[in-house]
Enzyme design. Structure first.
Site, PDB file in Angstrom:
ATOM      1  N   HIS A   1      63.180  62.239  32.847  1.00 62.73           N
ATOM      2  CA  HIS A   1      64.498  62.112  33.508  1.00 62.73           C
ATOM      3  C   HIS A   1      65.507  61.367  32.612  1.00 62.73           C
ATOM      4  CE1 HIS A   1      66.507  62.093  37.741  1.00 62.73           C
ATOM      5  NE2 HIS A   1      67.410  62.287  36.775  1.00 62.73           N
TER       6      HIS A   1
ATOM      7  N   GLU B   1      58.742  62.380  41.518  1.00 59.33           N
ATOM      8  CA  GLU B   1      58.924  61.509  40.367  1.00 59.33           C
ATOM      9  C   GLU B   1      58.526  60.068  40.670  1.00 59.33           C
ATOM     10  OE1 GLU B   1      62.571  63.302  38.657  1.00 59.33           O
ATOM     11  OE2 GLU B   1      62.934  61.239  38.051  1.00 59.33           O
TER      12      GLU B   1
ATOM     13  N   ILE C   1      78.537  70.009  35.332  1.00 59.43           N
ATOM     14  CA  ILE C   1      77.467  70.131  34.328  1.00 59.43           C
ATOM     15  C   ILE C   1      77.139  71.609  34.087  1.00 59.43           C
ATOM     16  CG2 ILE C   1      75.097  69.491  33.729  1.00 59.43           C
ATOM     17  CD1 ILE C   1      75.512  66.938  35.484  1.00 59.43           C
TER      18      ILE C   1
ATOM     19  N   ARG D   1      67.480  67.953  40.067  1.00 57.00           N
ATOM     20  CA  ARG D   1      66.564  67.138  40.867  1.00 57.00           C
ATOM     21  C   ARG D   1      65.286  67.947  41.069  1.00 57.00           C
ATOM     22  NH1 ARG D   1      69.286  63.519  39.620  1.00 57.00           N
ATOM     23  NH2 ARG D   1      70.363  61.972  40.883  1.00 57.00           N
TER      24      ARG D   1
END
Ligand code: GLV
Length: 318
Positions: free
Chosen positions: A284, A266, A158, A237
């Site tokens: 998210h 979260e 990514i 994260r």
């Protein structure tokens, strides 16, 4: 012979459920809300495979509640929700969904980066609130993106996809990743240490896994090295960033803005963060496109099927 049992912890794209039903006797928590811990503990008793989400905690207690389990197939690339060591000790194969979500997550990273730089969300709220009284030379000034420097923390799939997009913006790319072989990263990008990256980047984007080594990697000390025009983006994260320190940096204009798709606890988000106009906050959704979630679900299904059929799954992590 009866089909082996799989439990799926939430509604997922139908093509994956259809594929699973060819091989498994399928049970599902058919809801868009998370399954409760008690429900999950009860549901896995007879399961040979579990298709779970990053919101499900697959720890020792859960694995012990599933004595027949052979496979945990996580519908995510990150797998910090799973006790990998204990799963391995039980010979349970753990799988994830790398690759198929790379480009979608890189796209969303750029959506956050641009939204922060040019105050897109703030501007939208301003207009909707009826506060727009016409063009103003000092109205809602942001920071430029073109030809600036982006620092990428975590130069895997990514991070590299984010770097490729940065080339289109004429940007200099710095990167930090102690886990990656520098030979595998394009020489166009400059490898550096974390302190230099924080001090020298106009935009910083996090693409590291959450591990004991990366928990609170971005702390008050590193935030203090960033400059008042720096934009920090996190689509990896939440716990990689010390959220309390970030809130202070945003409040004191230590940095310009933060684009966050993930949070430390979260789905809880501190009121102080919600109150910051210079934070763009998303629920998210890094990989949340129709195409990508379908690919992820199909990959998670193929992972579980392969393990149960005794062949090598597309993506195992242990
Ligand atoms: C999403 O956060 C994932 O790990 O796939």
């Amino acid at each position: 012979m009866p089909k082996p049992g799989i439990f799926v912890t939430r509604n997922i794209p139908q093509p994956a459920l259809d594929r699973l039903e060819e091989v498994f006797s399928l049970s599902i928590h058919a809801s868009d809300q998370a399954i409760t811990r008690a429900q999950l503990l009860a549901a896995v008793k007879e399961s040979e495979a579990l298709l779970c989400l990053l919101t499900d905690t697959i720890d020792r207690e859960l694995l012990d509640a599933a004595p027949k389990l052979k496979c945990v197939s996580n519908l995510a690339v990150g797998y910090n929700n799973i006790d990998l060591e204990y799963a391995s000790s039980r010979n349970i194969v753990v799988c994830n969904t790398p690759g198929v979500l790379t480009e979608s997550t890189a796209d969303l990273t750029w959506a956050l980066l641009l939204a922060c730089a040019r105050r897109v969300v703030e501007g939208d709220s301003f207009v909707r609130a009826g506060r727009f009284e016409g063009w103003g030379p000092m109205l809602m000034l942001g920071v430029d993106v073109f030809a600036k420097t982006i620092g990428i923390i975590g130069m895997g799939r990514i991070g590299s996809a984010v770097a490729r997009r940065a080339e289109g913006f004429g940007m200099k790319v710095l990167w930090f990743d102690p886990l990656i072989d520098p030979q595998t990263v394009s020489a166009k990008y400059e490898r550096t240490d974390l302190r230099h990256l924080c001090a020298s980047s106009d935009f910083i984007s996090i693409h590291a896994p959450l591990t004991p080594a990366t928990r609170h990697l971005i702390n008050a000390e590193l935030l203090a090295l960033m400059r008042p025009h720096t934009v920090l983006v996190n689509t990896a994260r939440g716990p990689i960033v010390n959220e309390a320190a970030l809130i202070e940096a945003l409040r004191d204009n230590g940095i310009f803005a933060a684009g966050l798709d993930v949070f430390e606890h979260e789905p809880e988000i501190p009121a102080e963060l919600l109150a910051q106009d210079n934070a763009v906050l998303l629920p998210h959704i890094g990989s949340a496109s129709v195409e990508t979630r379908t690919k992820m679900a199909l990959m998670a299904a193929e992972n579980a099927i392969a393990v149960i059929q005794g062949t090598e799954p597309p993506a195992r992590v242990n």
